[in-house]
Design a protein around this motif. Sequence first.
Motif, PDB file in Angstrom:
ATOM      1  N   LEU A 334      15.491  35.276 -27.086  1.00 56.51           N
ATOM      2  CA  LEU A 334      15.089  36.126 -28.504  1.00 56.51           C
ATOM      3  C   LEU A 334      14.890  37.603 -28.080  1.00 56.51           C
ATOM      4  CD1 LEU A 334      12.133  33.687 -29.750  1.00 56.51           C
ATOM      5  CD2 LEU A 334      14.280  34.160 -30.702  1.00 56.51           C
ATOM      6  N   ARG A 337      18.416  38.660 -28.079  1.00 54.35           N
ATOM      7  CA  ARG A 337      19.130  38.717 -29.583  1.00 54.35           C
ATOM      8  C   ARG A 337      18.868  39.899 -30.185  1.00 54.35           C
ATOM      9  NH1 ARG A 337      21.071  35.082 -33.323  1.00 54.35           N
ATOM     10  NH2 ARG A 337      22.101  36.467 -34.942  1.00 54.35           N
ATOM     11  N   GLY A 338      17.531  40.227 -30.277  1.00 54.38           N
ATOM     12  CA  GLY A 338      16.996  41.508 -30.702  1.00 54.38           C
ATOM     13  C   GLY A 338      17.864  42.707 -29.999  1.00 54.38           C
ATOM     14  N   CYS A 354      12.679  39.105 -34.065  1.00 56.11           N
ATOM     15  CA  CYS A 354      12.880  38.590 -32.572  1.00 56.11           C
ATOM     16  C   CYS A 354      11.800  39.118 -31.605  1.00 56.11           C
ATOM     17  CB  CYS A 354      14.282  38.843 -32.116  1.00 56.11           C
ATOM     18  SG  CYS A 354      15.532  37.873 -32.964  1.00 56.11           S
ATOM     19  N   GLU A 357       8.381  37.883 -32.634  1.00 60.13           N
ATOM     20  CA  GLU A 357       8.123  36.475 -32.568  1.00 60.13           C
ATOM     21  C   GLU A 357       7.524  36.565 -30.740  1.00 60.13           C
ATOM     22  OE1 GLU A 357       7.950  32.355 -33.177  1.00 60.13           O
ATOM     23  OE2 GLU A 357       7.954  34.241 -34.408  1.00 60.13           O
TER      24      GLU A 357
END
Length: 417
Positions: A334, A337-338, A354, A357
Motif C-alpha cells: 500500500l 502504491r502511494g 494508501c 490506511e
Amino acid sequence: MYGFETVAAQTTGTNWALIGPLIGAIVAIVGLLLAERHRKMESVQTVVDRSVDARIGQVFREFSEYESSARAALESSREMENQFQQRIEDSESLTNRLDELLGSGREAVSTLENSKAMIPALLLEHARASADIPTALGFLSSLANTPVASSDEFERGGDRAYKLRNYELALRLYERAVTVTPQNANATASLIRMRARLGRVPVQEAIKEISDLALAHPKGRTVLIEAANTCMDFDDFESLMTLCGKMLEISPRNTVAWRNLAIARGELNAQPDSVEDAYEKALNYIEPGPSESGDLANTAKAYVGFLTARRDFNKAREIIVQGLQANPGLEILLVLRGDLEVASSGDMNLAGWCYNEVANNGADPGIQLVAITKLEELAKRVNLMRRGIISTQSATGAPFSGYSQSTEGGERPPAAA
C-alpha cells in the motif's frame, strides 16, 4: 545223755530269768530312743516347716514386689507406647505437612521458573509494541542483561534493535545469541554484519566470512539475506553478484538469491532485461509458508523501485496490484502504491488513501511511522499545489526514500520468519 540235757535245761531256765528283764529294758530303751527320735523328727519338721514357710513368705513378698515392679514397668511401657504412637502420629502429620510444604515449594519454584522464562518474551513484546523509541530500547537493554533468554530471543531482540538503528545494542544482543548457541547460523550472520558495520572487522574479511557461511547453509534464508545486506551496506555489488551466482548453482529456485542477483545487476548497470528476468524468477519462485509475505514484500519493493527509476510506471503498478491480490494485508505494498501514484500521475487522493490506511490500521509500528511521515509530506505538497506555489508536475518523480533498497532494502526478514 539225760544228765546233759538236765544240766542244759537248768542253765536255760537260769538265763531266761536274767534275759527277760534285760530284753524288757532294751525294749524300753528302744522305745525311749524311738520316742526321742520321733520328738526330734517332729522338732526338725517344725523347724523345716517354719523355715520353708518363711522362705515361701519371703518369695511371695519378693514376687509381690516383682509383680508390682512388673505392673509399673508395664504401665510405663504402655505409656511409652502411647507416647511413641503419638509421636508416630505427630511425625506422620509433620511428614504430611512437610510434603505439602515441599509441594508448595516446588510449585512456587516452578512458577518462579516459568515467570523467569516469560521475562524475555515480555521484554520483546513491549519492545516491539512501544512506539516510543527510547522506551523500546530500554526494554531491549534489559533483555541484553537477562540471564535466562534463549538464543532465538536474543536474536530477535537484535533484529528489533537493528530496526531502531541502535547498532551497538544489536551487536550486544547478537553476541549473547551466539554465546548461548554457537550453532545459531542466523545470529552468527547478523553478528558478522554488525561487526563490519561498526568497524570492528575489515569489510572484505566480513564479506568473505558471511558469504562462506551462507553457502554452507544453502537453506538458511536469513543467513543469505544478511550476507546480501552486508554486501549492500558497503556497495560491494560485485561480491553480491558472485555470492548469488554460487548460491543459484546450489539452489536454482532460491528466491532470495534471484532477488539479490537482480539488485546487483541493476546496480552494476546490467542489461534491463536481465535485471527484470531475475526479478520475475524471484517472484515466481516464492514458496507458500512463513516467509512468503516477507519475500513478496522485499521483491516487490526492489522491483518497483527499479521500474520506477526507469519510469516504467505501468509495469510497476502491475507488480503492486498482483501483490495486493495475492496478499491484501501486505502494508508495504500500500505504501508502494502511494509512492507510485505520487511519482507517476499525481493522483494525490489515491496516494493519501494508501498512506492513511497504513497509518491508521497498520500492524507494524515501523511501517506505520513511514506511512505517517509520507502522509504529512503529501499534505504539505497538496497545500503548496493548492496555493499555486508548486505545480502538479513537480509532485512526480522518484518515490520517497523511506524504503531505500540499498540501505534497508527490505532484506531483513520478519522476526517470526
